[in-house]
Design an enzyme around this catalytic site. Structure first.
Site, short mmCIF file in Angstrom:
data_model
loop_
_atom_site.label_atom_id
_atom_site.label_comp_id
_atom_site.label_asym_id
_atom_site.label_seq_id
_atom_site.Cartn_x
_atom_site.Cartn_y
_atom_site.Cartn_z
N SER A 122 -48.82 42.54 -6.97
CA SER A 122 -48.99 43.05 -8.33
C SER A 122 -49.35 44.52 -8.42
O SER A 122 -49.08 45.17 -9.43
CB SER A 122 -50.07 42.23 -9.06
OG SER A 122 -51.31 42.30 -8.39
N LYS A 166 -49.72 34.85 -17.99
CA LYS A 166 -48.98 36.11 -17.98
C LYS A 166 -47.70 35.95 -18.80
O LYS A 166 -47.75 35.95 -20.02
CB LYS A 166 -48.74 36.57 -16.55
CG LYS A 166 -50.03 36.97 -15.83
CD LYS A 166 -49.78 37.46 -14.44
CE LYS A 166 -51.04 38.04 -13.80
NZ LYS A 166 -52.15 37.10 -13.64
N HIS A 176 -46.71 36.83 -10.77
CA HIS A 176 -45.96 37.97 -11.30
C HIS A 176 -44.46 37.79 -11.10
O HIS A 176 -43.73 38.76 -10.88
CB HIS A 176 -46.45 39.27 -10.66
CG HIS A 176 -47.82 39.67 -11.12
ND1 HIS A 176 -48.05 40.36 -12.30
CD2 HIS A 176 -49.03 39.45 -10.57
CE1 HIS A 176 -49.34 40.57 -12.45
NE2 HIS A 176 -49.97 40.03 -11.41
#
Length: 421
Positions: free
Chosen positions: A208, A267, A236
């Site tokens: 990340s 996320k 991610h």
């Protein structure tokens, strides 16, 4: 100092004499030690002051201290779904039907039918047999290594893995071995020399801070060669990376060949909270019996489960948002590189603008905010010394005009601070 960088009384240190005095010498000593360390962090230019958002999470937000709309380029809101009206409405419906929370852990009286529905849909999305939900992916990472590994086993971890993986591995008494970042020769040498019963390779799918990608296909090859398991943290990547958002294993053409996937609902998948492990049915069943963060943490609240359910429905029916964030990413990376900036990572929506100096990164971020662009400077200890950067994150919700506006602001600030010519 720019208004958005001002720190109110340095976490209470500046106004300490005005507080009610404490009699305990130990507490006074603690407060003094902490204030000294906080002062050192501030002097180094690495104090992380929180900017207060006064709107929903979106590509356009408002922050405390400003009444203007600001373009947000530093959220993990990759698909732009954090304030999607359809998702918010569905969450409100399930909140009304199922209540605010379960007041319990799953195995006592904390499992509703919607929790099981979400677990099935996540497993379907990843092409796995079953899924177990956690309060966060940090908890999922904390819960898996301790549950399945013994002192007879070994875990091989990329040296730049996320802190939650590192902490999860520390909880286990298995043999712990770190291999150099994305270095397959180092990993193979360690696999070759071990006599462990179970061998588990653990890696982030996407790292990340740098936006670079694990060489997953070659890791899978090594795992097959040395009879090892592969664990990937896909926080991610899930929902927006790979042709249909199935993550790093799709991107690297090894769909279904990773043994264990951990990821997050906080996320791209709606931006709320929650994490999960998905994989073989026997593993998931075992984690329900042995994983401490699962056994001793409250169930995800219904409104959060609703967000996950709706997002999963959207992703299972269309890859439109995935394709949009990928085209937006390409537009930003190409233009910034052409302007003279160094953009780390690969073709991923995490686009670190490398600056090197911590103070420069902080000043750069403040100057961007005065131009209506919300970004954050990252410096030590979040990233290594000398590797400070502005971590830009692209969303499917960004328009081309908004991306171009951010690029222009970067160019203006970059020239004024002599980062580019």
């Amino acid at each position: 100092m720019p208004v958005f960088s001002k720190i109110l009384s340095l976490a209470g240190c500046a106004g300490r004499q005005q507080l009610r005095p404490y009699s305990a010498a130990a507490q006074s000593q603690l407060r003094e030690l902490l204030c000294q360390q906080l002062s050192g962090i501030q002097e180094a230019g690495t104090f992380k002051a929180e900017r207060i958002i006064t709107s929903s999470q979106s590509t356009q937000i408002t922050v405390q201290g400003s009444d203007q709309k600001i373009l947000n380029f530093c959220a993990n809101n990759y698909l732009g779904l954090a304030n999607n009206p359809e998702i918010v409405q569905y969450s409100q419906q399930l909140l009304a039907k199922y209540g605010a929370g379960l007041s319990s852990v799953r195995f006592i009286c904390g499992t509703q039918d919607i929790h099981k529905q979400l677990e099935r849909k996540i497993a379907q999305f990843h092409g796995r047999e079953d899924t177990i939900l956690y309060a966060s992916c940090f908890d999922a990472n904390a819960g898996i290594f301790e549950a399945i590994l013994t002192p007879e086993d070994a875990v091989f971890s990329d040296e730049l893995n996320h802190a939650s993986i590192i902490d999860g591995i520390r909880l286990r008494r298995a043999k712990k071995q770190r291999y150099k970042h994305r270095n397959l020769a180092d990993l193979e040498q360690q696999l070759r020399s071990t006599d462990a019963r179970l061998k588990l390779i653990a890696t982030d799918g996407v790292f990340s801070m740098d936006g670079n990608i694990a060489p997953l296909a070659r890791i899978v090859e090594l795992a097959k060669k040395y009879d090892a398991l592969v664990f990937v943290d896909e926080c991610h990547a899930t929902g927006f990376f790979g042709a249909t958002g199935r993550g790093t294993e799709e991107y690297d053409n090894v769909m279904g060949e990773v043994d264990i996937i951990n990821s997050t609902l906080g996320k791209a998948l709606g931006g709320a909270s929650g994490g999960y492990t998905t994989g073989p049915a026997e593993l998931i069943s075992f984690l329900r019996q042995k994983s401490r963060p699962y056994l001793f943490s409250n169930t995800l609240p219904p409104a959060v489960v609703a967000v996950g359910l709706k997002v999963m429905d959207m992703l299972l029916s269309s890859s439109e948002l995935t394709q949009r964030v990928q085209s937006n990413t390409q537009r930003f990376r190409e233009a910034m590189t052409k302007a003279g900036f160094t953009i780390a990572g690969e073709n991923h929506p995490i686009c670190p603008v490398m600056l090197g100096d911590a103070r420069l990164a902080s000043t750069f971020a403040d100057e961007m905010l005065t131009r209506g662009i919300y970004v954050i400077g990252f410096s030590y200890p979040v990233v290594p010394q000398g590797k400070a950067r502005i971590r830009v994150q692209i969303s499917a919700a960004h328009t081309e005009a908004e991306i171009d506006r951010a690029i222009q602001a970067f160019i203006e600030v970059g020239r004024s601070l002599k980062v580019i010519k």
